[in-house]
Design a protein around this motif. Structure first.
Motif, short mmCIF file in Angstrom:
data_model
loop_
_atom_site.label_atom_id
_atom_site.label_comp_id
_atom_site.label_asym_id
_atom_site.label_seq_id
_atom_site.Cartn_x
_atom_site.Cartn_y
_atom_site.Cartn_z
N THR A 3 18.40 34.08 45.28
CA THR A 3 19.20 33.25 46.18
C THR A 3 20.44 32.67 45.50
O THR A 3 21.53 32.68 46.08
N LYS A 7 24.36 33.31 46.52
CA LYS A 7 25.31 32.23 46.85
C LYS A 7 26.55 32.27 45.95
O LYS A 7 27.66 32.03 46.40
N ILE A 8 26.34 32.58 44.68
CA ILE A 8 27.48 32.68 43.75
C ILE A 8 28.39 33.83 44.18
O ILE A 8 29.62 33.71 44.15
N PHE A 10 28.92 34.86 47.19
CA PHE A 10 29.67 34.35 48.33
C PHE A 10 30.82 33.45 47.84
O PHE A 10 31.96 33.56 48.32
N LEU A 104 25.60 35.36 52.89
CA LEU A 104 24.79 34.20 52.47
C LEU A 104 23.32 34.41 52.83
O LEU A 104 23.00 35.16 53.75
N THR A 108 21.74 29.31 55.39
CA THR A 108 23.13 28.84 55.25
C THR A 108 24.09 29.73 56.05
O THR A 108 25.03 29.23 56.68
N PHE A 112 26.64 28.39 58.98
CA PHE A 112 28.09 28.55 58.90
C PHE A 112 28.61 29.34 60.11
O PHE A 112 29.65 29.02 60.68
N VAL B 48 27.07 24.64 49.81
CA VAL B 48 26.26 25.85 49.62
C VAL B 48 25.18 25.65 48.55
O VAL B 48 24.08 26.21 48.66
N LEU B 49 25.50 24.85 47.53
CA LEU B 49 24.58 24.75 46.39
C LEU B 49 23.81 23.42 46.31
O LEU B 49 23.09 23.18 45.33
N TYR B 52 20.39 22.86 44.80
CA TYR B 52 20.17 23.03 43.36
C TYR B 52 20.35 21.73 42.57
O TYR B 52 20.15 21.73 41.35
N MET B 140 33.22 30.17 35.85
CA MET B 140 33.21 31.44 36.58
C MET B 140 34.59 32.11 36.50
O MET B 140 34.70 33.32 36.34
N PHE B 177 21.99 29.37 34.70
CA PHE B 177 22.89 30.43 35.18
C PHE B 177 24.19 30.44 34.35
O PHE B 177 24.67 31.50 33.95
#
Lengths: 193, 193
Positions: A3, A7-8, A10, A104, A108, A112, B48-49, B52, B140, B177
């Motif tokens: 997951t 998400k990363i 996206f 996604l 989520t 969206f 989105v995150l 976490y 990133m 990550f």
């Protein structure tokens, strides 16, 4: 499925919105604005101007809506407010929404996609207020750049009033302010009668 | 005082953040990123995150924080993460916060000023998660642009680990990550040992 990795991916994909340029320009008229900058500005405007919504709004929901409302333009491109071919635009955006929000995880992605549709339909208090701000920012940009996009495309005052009229559905006070800006732009010669 | 006009003036002023360019570049390495784009990206990342975050966060508060966290750079400019002169930066930013948030009516201005201070102090769950994302995005960017800013400034892996370590205070899973991304960057030769 990982997951977090999904998400990363996206988050990396949506970087492309920074390269979708709009018809309007920064307030100092130095260059065109892109969709990421526009979406950031609308999010701050939502927070600062929330009290002006005529109907009570869920601020977080509205902020989410404006942050993601233009992501479909990654595939569909920017459409000028006064363009005619709305059906073609709509079809492209529907396909884009499927692809981009589909990247996604289900929960989520569905949220969206639903927020984007709600924004497009302009019926709920949040969507109407978001749509009002989505008109206010380019209106301010045109007024502060001597009518740059209006002049370029030969837009007249009745078209501006028509296209921006739905600001009133989100906030009567913002629409009053907007009308004064439009009248002032005509007086200054930035916008033709 | 005309509250709406005051807020509109603030909204116009903060447009300048679109001209504050950062050290890191877009994911496709085509150009440097500016602070408005960066703030938009962090706001979407927050939404989105959010799951976490190790401690429960108020998502709206965190989104507000990331949307406004770099406004002080309108006056103070962007400071590279690995710059030495932190005290000078701090003083400039304090003055900038006074001026910029001071443009708003008292209630909103105080809220934004407090959110910015909270972000800077990195103690609450919201500030720690926001700070984690504020590190994740440039990390990133460096990884996807073959270590652009790292190479330009001769940054070594121990500096990257040290400067990004506080990601762990916001989210252990994001830090895991991030560490994998850093190790991978070293393997690919984007970052020196």
């Amino acid at each position: 499925m990982d997951t977090l990795k999904t998400k990363i991916d996206f988050i990396i994909e949506i970087d492309k919105i920074k390269k979708i340029f709009r018809q309007t320009r920064l307030f100092d008229n130095s260059r065109h604005e892109n969709d990421a900058e526009h979406s950031w500005h609308l999010a701050v405007m939502t927070i600062v101007l929330a009290d002006y919504a005529d109907r009570s709004i869920d601020v977080l929901k509205t902020v989410k809506m404006v942050l993601i409302h233009d992501l479909v333009e990654i595939d569909a491109g920017d459409t000028f407010l006064y363009d005619k071919n709305k059906q073609d635009k709509k079809n492209k955006e529907l396909k884009a929404a499927e692809r981009i929000f589909g990247m996604l995880p289900e929960e989520t992605g569905s949220e969206f996609h639903a927020l984007w549709q709600e924004f497009e339909e302009r019926e709920t208090p949040e969507a109407q207020f978001a749509a009002a701000l989505d008109r206010m920012e380019p209106l301010m940009q045109n007024c502060l750049t001597n009518g740059f996009a209006w002049k370029k495309h030969g837009i007249k005052v009745h078209q501006v009033k028509e296209a921006n009229r739905h600001i009133e559905n989100g906030s009567r006070e913002l629409w009053n302010f907007a009308q004064k800006m439009i009248d002032d732009a005509v007086k200054k010669g930035y916008l033709e009668k």
